[in-house]
Design an enzyme around this catalytic site. Structure first.
Site, short mmCIF file in Angstrom:
data_model
loop_
_atom_site.label_atom_id
_atom_site.label_comp_id
_atom_site.label_asym_id
_atom_site.label_seq_id
_atom_site.Cartn_x
_atom_site.Cartn_y
_atom_site.Cartn_z
N MET A 27 61.77 54.93 55.84
CA MET A 27 62.02 53.73 55.04
C MET A 27 63.46 53.30 55.28
O MET A 27 64.37 54.14 55.22
CB MET A 27 61.83 53.99 53.55
CG MET A 27 60.43 54.35 53.13
SD MET A 27 60.37 54.86 51.40
CE MET A 27 61.04 56.53 51.51
N TYR A 167 57.90 46.75 67.20
CA TYR A 167 59.27 46.94 67.66
C TYR A 167 59.32 47.10 69.19
O TYR A 167 58.31 46.97 69.87
CB TYR A 167 59.90 48.14 66.95
CG TYR A 167 60.21 47.87 65.49
CD1 TYR A 167 61.18 46.93 65.12
CD2 TYR A 167 59.54 48.54 64.46
CE1 TYR A 167 61.47 46.68 63.79
CE2 TYR A 167 59.82 48.29 63.12
CZ TYR A 167 60.79 47.35 62.80
OH TYR A 167 61.07 47.10 61.48
N ARG A 215 55.71 57.39 67.01
CA ARG A 215 55.00 56.49 66.09
C ARG A 215 54.19 55.52 66.93
O ARG A 215 54.72 54.62 67.59
CB ARG A 215 56.00 55.75 65.21
CG ARG A 215 55.37 54.92 64.08
CD ARG A 215 54.97 55.78 62.91
NE ARG A 215 54.39 54.98 61.85
CZ ARG A 215 55.09 54.47 60.83
NH1 ARG A 215 56.40 54.66 60.77
NH2 ARG A 215 54.49 53.79 59.89
N HIS A 253 54.87 43.56 62.27
CA HIS A 253 55.50 42.89 61.13
C HIS A 253 55.13 41.40 61.09
O HIS A 253 55.15 40.79 60.01
CB HIS A 253 57.02 43.05 61.18
CG HIS A 253 57.48 44.42 60.79
ND1 HIS A 253 56.98 45.09 59.70
CD2 HIS A 253 58.41 45.25 61.33
CE1 HIS A 253 57.57 46.27 59.59
NE2 HIS A 253 58.43 46.39 60.57
N ARG A 560 55.45 21.39 38.03
CA ARG A 560 56.31 20.21 37.88
C ARG A 560 57.22 20.02 39.09
O ARG A 560 57.44 18.90 39.55
CB ARG A 560 57.17 20.34 36.62
CG ARG A 560 56.41 20.30 35.32
CD ARG A 560 57.40 20.29 34.15
NE ARG A 560 56.76 20.52 32.88
CZ ARG A 560 56.22 19.57 32.11
NH1 ARG A 560 56.23 18.32 32.53
NH2 ARG A 560 55.68 19.87 30.95
#
Length: 672
Positions: A27, A167, A215, A253, A560
């Site tokens: 993270m 990436y 990954r 992403h 509005r």
């Protein structure tokens, strides 16, 4: 008895044995960029003390052009190594293991120096990348390898090479970005050359006794993404190049399919991990929307993965694994995948934290210490602010009484949990109930706190919440008008609805009213159909034609302000809500004047000149026009000269802002 025998079993990687099968996934917290390395070290050490088997840091840039933004942290010098060593030593002293993620952003880098396979700008950055030549590619490989070597010197137990989520390395893999015709493009053997070469050279440089995680993107969810055969081919090549573990990534992403938001079903993509696992001989990690030990155990016991990655759950509760191991899983603060304090903060350039746990990322600032002078404290209101204040104060040794005039705790959270896609809020309310009981707070439900009854307390905390704001629209007899709370509590609503107010509550009510049958969040197959998630074995990237269910009602959402509806929704989730309502045919109108509510519907006009009088035909008009702070008790106490603290919606009325409420309650209780 071990309550989670699979999750808590060791994982032998050959040169090292992980004590359990839980990975704290990467993270980006923004902590490294603060330069306060004691703060960084304590963040990771707290999770190590909490028992997680292996942690992965936020992405560290291998060079300046690869940073996700200018000034992004990395290992660029001996000074950086020394700083990172402070982190690894603190983690090891706490009994943990930690790997550093090497993240090269490629065309996702938010800066003019970004580079990629081809000069194709991404839709999430204003900068077009420079296409790398042969020497440029060699430089990127060399810099990634150098980062891995420095990570070992800094004391990390391994590295994770980021090859998913769109990436840099992922960009070379797919025709969506890679339009090259040299040895780094064209055939898949050429397109996968870069990630394979990176892993091979990283392994060669760091030796065999060092964890190397890759990954890998299992489903890109973008046009011209990888096919399943290509994913398997890459996985086998990465294993052959020397990777220790394959961690799975889901979606780019820029994909227009949500992958980690609260509306995504739990464990929605583990079917892909299960399919990959038998194809390779190294451990495979499942990821995305796994947030309970029960779910982790089910995934592992079912053979879907060798390990599970949970990232944000370790923001919500650093002691996740320790509590599970001790048989106290009901005390684990739940990650509700709201994105409000984690990803929304990241993309706003703030320190990542957690709605449920404001101490995340602030461990050295928000320290829980026994009260030097325990007091009798009254907390009035058992919404998120009051609950957080009561539990935190009781945990410090104060004697806390919590007054709640209704028959249950939760306040506005009890409304949020009724919204399709926000089912995780049910677990949050249950957790609060558990913690109120375990912390010894005296809970008085169904009891209005009168000013005189509060005289005996040393401190009074008012968390009396909000009242719905009346927009003052002229209303004819016979018109059916409901407030948002009435609707979310199940009041009958007609087949044609006009919603006044298009903030977060208006969007929630629109989703609630257009949902037909069971929420898709609870039905993964239906959710995949709605969002067009297919099988990468059938279509490159795993995209199919979205097929949303027919809406339960015809809804018009109005505001509005003459601006895009939903503009102030969550930075990383607003697009999801807008897309979902568009798919359900919700009409959205801005810049309107509310002229009159009549039995036939809502009469409106447009602009300052009140032009184009229009009737929005509706059986029911629902008011979602904001809130006002409930300060009746505060005013009564002020009249009596009694001091008090005021928090949450009673302090500042907002769009069901549980993040601010919980943070405010926690901070106040830590200071008493």
């Amino acid at each position: 008895m071990n309550p989670y025998p699979q999750m808590l079993s060791p994982l032998d990687l050959g040169h090292v044995v992980l004590k359990n099968r839980v990975l704290m996934g990467s993270m980006h917290t923004g902590l490294e960029e603060t330069g306060d390395w004691d703060r960084v070290a304590e963040f990771y050490a707290a999770r190590a003390r909490g028992g997680v088997g292996l942690m992965v840091t936020g992405g560290m840039a291998p060079n300046r052009e690869g940073g996700v933004f200018p000034g992004a942290a990395g290992l660029f010098s001996d000074g950086d190594i020394a700083n990172h060593r402070r982190v690894t030593e603190r983690v090891h002293d706490a009994g943990g293991r930690i790997a550093m993620q090497i993240l090269h952003a490629g065309r996702y880098a938010y800066g003019p120096e970004c580079v990629s396979a081809s000069a194709i700008k991404s839709p999430i950055s204003p900068f077009a990348p420079r296409e790398l030549d042969e020497d440029g590619i060699e430089k990127q490989i060399s810099d990634i390898v150098t980062a891995a070597v420095r990570a070992r010197e800094a004391g990390y137990d391994g590295v994770e090479v980021m090859g998913s989520e769109g990436y840099f390395l992922n960009q070379f893999l797919v025709r969506h970005v890679n339009r090259r015709t040299d040895r780094w493009g064209g055939s898949y053997e050429n397109r996968m050359r870069l990630p394979v070469e990176v892993v091979r050279r990283v392994r060669e440089a760091v030796g065999r006794d060092f964890i190397v995680i890759y990954r890998i993107s299992l489903i890109d969810l973008v046009p011209e993404g990888s096919t399943w055969d290509e994913v398997v081919q890459l996985a086998k090549a990465i294993e052959g190049a020397g990777a220790s573990i394959l961690n799975t990534g889901i979606g780019w992403h820029e994909a227009r399919v949500p992958t980690i938001a609260t509306s995504v079903p739990r464990a929605a993509f583990t079917w892909l991990t299960a399919r990959l696992r038998p194809e390779v001989g190294i451990p495979v990690i499942a990821s995305n929307r796994i947030n309970t030990p029960e779910l982790a155990e089910t995934i592992l016991a079912g053979g879907q993965a060798d390990m599970v990655s949970m990232a944000r759950p370790f923001l919500a509760d650093a002691d996740f694994v320790a509590k599970a191991e001790a048989g106290r899983a009901d005390e684990i603060a739940p990650c509700i995948a709201c994105n409000q304090a984690c990803l929304d903060h990241t993309f706003a350039g703030k320190i990542s934290s957690c709605l449920v746990n404001p101490r995340a990322g602030h461990e050295t600032e928000l320290v829980v210490a026994p009260a030097a002078n325990p007091k009798a404290i009254a907390v009035v209101g058992a919404g998120p602010a009051g609950l957080a204040a009561a539990i935190t104060a009781a945990g410090r040794g104060h004697r806390v009484t919590l007054f709640e005039r209704s028959a249950e705790i939760g306040g506005q959270l009890t409304l949020a949990r009724e919204v399709p896609g926000k089912e995780e809020f049910r677990g949050l309310v249950r957790w609060f109930a558990t913690m109120i009981e375990r912390s010894g707070v005296e809970l008085r439900l169904g009891q209005e706190a009168a000013p005189d009854a509060l005289a005996e307390y040393d401190e009074v905390i008012l968390a009396t919440g909000v009242n719905a704001r009346d927009p003052g629209i002229a209303t004819d007899p016979g018109a059916k008008v409901l407030g948002y709370a009435e609707v979310l509590r199940g009041a009958p609503v007609g087949s044609r609805v006009a919603i006044v107010g298009a903030g977060g509550i208006g969007f929630d009510v629109a989703e609630y009213l257009t949902q037909a049958g069971e929420s898709a969040t609870l039905n993964p197959a239906e959710w995949m159909r709605e969002w067009g998630v297919g099988d990468p074995a059938a279509s490159p990237g795993g995209l199919s034609e979205p097929a949303p269910a027919a809406p339960a009602r015809a809804v018009t959402l109005l505001q509005r302000k003459a601006e895009k509806l939903g503009r102030k929704l969550g930075k990383t989730t607003g697009w999801i809500h807008r897309a979902q309502l568009a798919a359900r045919g919700v009409k959205m109108l801005g810049g309107v004047n509310y002229e009159r509510i009549a039995p036939e519907g809502l009469h409106i006009s447009f602009g300052v000149a009140r032009e184009k009088p229009t009737l929005i035909e509706a059986d029911t008009v629902v008011l979602c026009a904001g809130q006002t702070s409930n300060r009746t008790l505060a005013e009564a106490l002020t009249a009596k000269g009694r001091s008090y603290h005021i928090i949450g919606g009673a302090d500042v009325a907002g769009e069901l802002d549980a993040k601010r409420a919980i943070d405010q309650g926690t901070r106040l209780a830590l200071g008493l």
